[in-house]
Design a protein around this motif. Structure first.
Motif, PDB file in Angstrom:
ATOM      1  N   GLU A   1       0.860  -1.180   0.000  1.00 45.68           N
ATOM      2  CA  GLU A   1       0.000   0.000   0.000  1.00 45.68           C
ATOM      3  C   GLU A   1       0.896   1.229   0.000  1.00 45.68           C
ATOM      4  O   GLU A   1       1.736   1.400   0.875  1.00 45.68           O
ATOM      5  CB  GLU A   1      -0.913   0.005   1.226  1.00 45.68           C
ATOM      6  N   ILE A   2       0.721   2.108  -0.979  1.00 45.47           N
ATOM      7  CA  ILE A   2       1.675   3.205  -1.188  1.00 45.47           C
ATOM      8  C   ILE A   2       1.071   4.580  -0.991  1.00 45.47           C
ATOM      9  O   ILE A   2       1.706   5.589  -1.321  1.00 45.47           O
ATOM     10  CB  ILE A   2       2.298   3.106  -2.600  1.00 45.47           C
TER      11      ILE A   2
ATOM     12  N   THR B   1      -7.047   0.004   3.098  1.00 40.16           N
ATOM     13  CA  THR B   1      -7.565   0.848   2.032  1.00 40.16           C
ATOM     14  C   THR B   1      -6.457   1.747   1.511  1.00 40.16           C
ATOM     15  O   THR B   1      -5.718   2.358   2.285  1.00 40.16           O
ATOM     16  CB  THR B   1      -8.740   1.707   2.535  1.00 40.16           C
ATOM     17  N   GLY B   2      -6.351   1.824   0.194  1.00 42.90           N
ATOM     18  CA  GLY B   2      -5.346   2.688  -0.409  1.00 42.90           C
ATOM     19  C   GLY B   2      -5.050   2.271  -1.838  1.00 42.90           C
ATOM     20  O   GLY B   2      -5.895   1.716  -2.539  1.00 42.90           O
ATOM     21  N   TRP B   3      -3.829   2.555  -2.238  1.00 46.73           N
ATOM     22  CA  TRP B   3      -3.343   2.183  -3.562  1.00 46.73           C
ATOM     23  C   TRP B   3      -2.259   1.122  -3.383  1.00 46.73           C
ATOM     24  O   TRP B   3      -1.429   1.215  -2.469  1.00 46.73           O
ATOM     25  CB  TRP B   3      -2.746   3.390  -4.268  1.00 46.73           C
ATOM     26  N   PHE B   4      -2.218   0.143  -4.277  1.00 45.28           N
ATOM     27  CA  PHE B   4      -1.355  -1.017  -4.082  1.00 45.28           C
ATOM     28  C   PHE B   4      -0.440  -1.231  -5.288  1.00 45.28           C
ATOM     29  O   PHE B   4      -0.880  -1.127  -6.443  1.00 45.28           O
ATOM     30  CB  PHE B   4      -2.214  -2.255  -3.832  1.00 45.28           C
ATOM     31  N   THR B   5       0.808  -1.559  -4.993  1.00 45.65           N
ATOM     32  CA  THR B   5       1.792  -1.706  -6.073  1.00 45.65           C
ATOM     33  C   THR B   5       1.370  -2.726  -7.112  1.00 45.65           C
ATOM     34  O   THR B   5       1.656  -2.553  -8.304  1.00 45.65           O
ATOM     35  CB  THR B   5       3.165  -2.122  -5.511  1.00 45.65           C
TER      36      THR B   5
ATOM     37  N   ARG C   1      -7.829   3.466  -6.105  1.00 48.55           N
ATOM     38  CA  ARG C   1      -7.948   3.362  -4.649  1.00 48.55           C
ATOM     39  C   ARG C   1      -9.003   2.309  -4.303  1.00 48.55           C
ATOM     40  O   ARG C   1     -10.114   2.338  -4.833  1.00 48.55           O
ATOM     41  CB  ARG C   1      -8.327   4.696  -4.026  1.00 48.55           C
ATOM     42  N   THR C   2      -8.627   1.388  -3.427  1.00 47.08           N
ATOM     43  CA  THR C   2      -9.513   0.267  -3.135  1.00 47.08           C
ATOM     44  C   THR C   2      -9.215  -0.280  -1.746  1.00 47.08           C
ATOM     45  O   THR C   2      -8.282   0.167  -1.076  1.00 47.08           O
ATOM     46  CB  THR C   2      -9.337  -0.845  -4.197  1.00 47.08           C
ATOM     47  N   THR C   3      -9.997  -1.238  -1.319  1.00 51.87           N
ATOM     48  CA  THR C   3      -9.763  -1.922  -0.045  1.00 51.87           C
ATOM     49  C   THR C   3      -9.467  -3.388  -0.309  1.00 51.87           C
ATOM     50  O   THR C   3     -10.187  -4.053  -1.059  1.00 51.87           O
ATOM     51  CB  THR C   3     -10.985  -1.800   0.879  1.00 51.87           C
ATOM     52  N   LYS C   4      -8.391  -3.872   0.309  1.00 48.05           N
ATOM     53  CA  LYS C   4      -7.988  -5.269   0.161  1.00 48.05           C
ATOM     54  C   LYS C   4      -7.729  -5.860   1.547  1.00 48.05           C
ATOM     55  O   LYS C   4      -7.478  -5.129   2.515  1.00 48.05           O
ATOM     56  CB  LYS C   4      -6.715  -5.394  -0.683  1.00 48.05           C
ATOM     57  N   THR C   5      -7.780  -7.165   1.618  1.00 53.18           N
ATOM     58  CA  THR C   5      -7.427  -7.861   2.853  1.00 53.18           C
ATOM     59  C   THR C   5      -6.009  -8.401   2.712  1.00 53.18           C
ATOM     60  O   THR C   5      -5.741  -9.278   1.877  1.00 53.18           O
ATOM     61  CB  THR C   5      -8.407  -9.004   3.144  1.00 53.18           C
ATOM     62  N   ILE C   6      -5.108  -7.843   3.515  1.00 52.44           N
ATOM     63  CA  ILE C   6      -3.693  -8.227   3.486  1.00 52.44           C
ATOM     64  C   ILE C   6      -3.368  -8.887   4.813  1.00 52.44           C
ATOM     65  O   ILE C   6      -3.479  -8.270   5.876  1.00 52.44           O
ATOM     66  CB  ILE C   6      -2.769  -7.011   3.276  1.00 52.44           C
TER      67      ILE C   6
END
Length: 363
Positions: free
Chosen positions: A85-86, A113-117, A102-107
């Protein structure tokens, strides 16, 4: 030891810092000689982390190794970021062309929530610029916002080779990246091999908080592997598999015996070496270092940070009522002296210059 003076770019000014010349990372006897100093995300106390600016500063300050945390782009290129998440480490929020990303993911079981590489190609990622992740703690670092791109692993390895230092990459969220078809281990080993860093004496340590990918790597490489051990919780791959064990179980004599079957050392939170009581003050050291050495494991500890808020209560300096107290520099040299005296084989330091200078007085 012979002394040398290097001009080091620090806090926006050229400052002459003297430190002892040491053997190259590949030549030092890491277990029986001086402890190594790892530039944690570079020299993140004085430059935005995981940028070439930060890694260059760490090298000039005398770090033996520089540490890139590795995540993957959409086109499966490994880049250096603390997290995938950047939003907090780049200016992506200022790029309207990426607003919809911009989205929500389960890590690792946590909603983020954010932007992901992994949603950006390398070419897209290169249009962004790095920013200081914790500006309230390190306001001076914000002067360098916008000056650096997100570096690739190739660039980090090129920089390390040109300067004769080692690399200490961490695979971030390996189970997650496996789950989306962007495994970290294969491109990591391929890139290291391409740079001639694939033998047991290469100045490389590979680290992970999970266990499964280290066991996989053990079958694929002779490079030294380090099992990271947090101060609480458990490896995510254990949690996902329903394994009830925790990191605390990992540092028992029996747990260390298991770790020694696939890794060459442990990278432990300092609280695993010197725990703190309810009041935040340090208690008696544990037997972890002795127990790990008995199993032939190196012990590297993290993270030595200069700010009061990042130091044990015993090593904080100044007036706690002052608004500047959390970010003011504490007695970091005293904390380093204690850890070195307990026999650690290496330290991760946000200001590797202090760690190198302290080591020079003691060894």
């Amino acid at each position: 030891m012979k002394k040398s003076t290097l001009a080091v770019l620090a806090a926006g000014a050229m400052v002459a810092i003297a430190f002892p010349q040491t053997a190259t990372a590949g030549d030092r006897d890491h277990h029986g000689g001086e402890p190594i100093v790892i530039g944690h995300r570079g020299a993140s106390a004085i430059r935005p982390e995981h940028t070439l600016l930060s890694y260059e500063a760490a090298i000039k300050l005398g770090a033996d190794y520089i540490e890139p945390d590795l995540v993957s782009t959409k086109d499966h290129v490994l880049v250096a970021r603390h997290e995938n998440e950047i939003g907090g480490t780049t200016d992506v929020e200022n790029h309207p062309e990426f607003t919809a990303r911009r989205t929500t993911k389960t890590i690792d079981g946590v909603a983020v929530t954010g932007w992901f590489t992994e949603d950006f190609t390398l070419a897209e990622l290169r249009t962004l610029r790095a920013e200081e992740r914790i500006p309230d703690l390190r306001p001076d670092n914000t002067a360098f916002n916008g000056l650096a791109q997100v570096p690739t692993l190739d660039e980090v390895l090129d920089l390390a080779r040109r300067n004769g230092v080692g690399v200490y990459p961490e695979t971030k969220h390996p189970s997650y990246f496996d789950s989306i078809g962007l495994s970290l281990e294969e491109p990591l080993l391929q890139t290291l091999k391409r740079h001639g860093l694939d033998g047991p004496r290469a100045p490389v340590f590979i680290q992970s908080f999970e266990t499964g990918n280290l066991k996989e790597l053990r079958r694929l490489t002779r490079l030294p592997l380090i099992q990271l051990v947090n101060g609480s919780g458990a490896p995510y791959d254990w949690v996902a598999a329903g394994d009830k064990r925790t990191y605390a179980d990992m540092v028992t004599p029996e747990g260390l015996r298991e770790v020694a079957g696939y890794a060459d050392g442990v990278g432990v939170a300092t609280t695993r070496i010197v725990p703190a009581g309810p009041d935040g003050r340090l208690l008696q050291p544990t037997t972890l270092i002795k127990d790990a050495h008995r199993r032939g494991l190196k012990v590297h500890t993290w993270t030595i940070r200069p700010e009061n808020s990042q130091l044990p209560v015993d090593y904080r300096l100044g007036d706690p009522a002052s608004p500047a107290f959390p970010r003011a520099t504490g007695d970091v040299t005293g904390w380093l002296e204690r850890l070195y005296g307990l026999g650690v084989d290496g330290v991760f330091s946000d200001d590797p210059g202090i760690a190198v200078a302290t080591r020079a007085r003691l060894f």
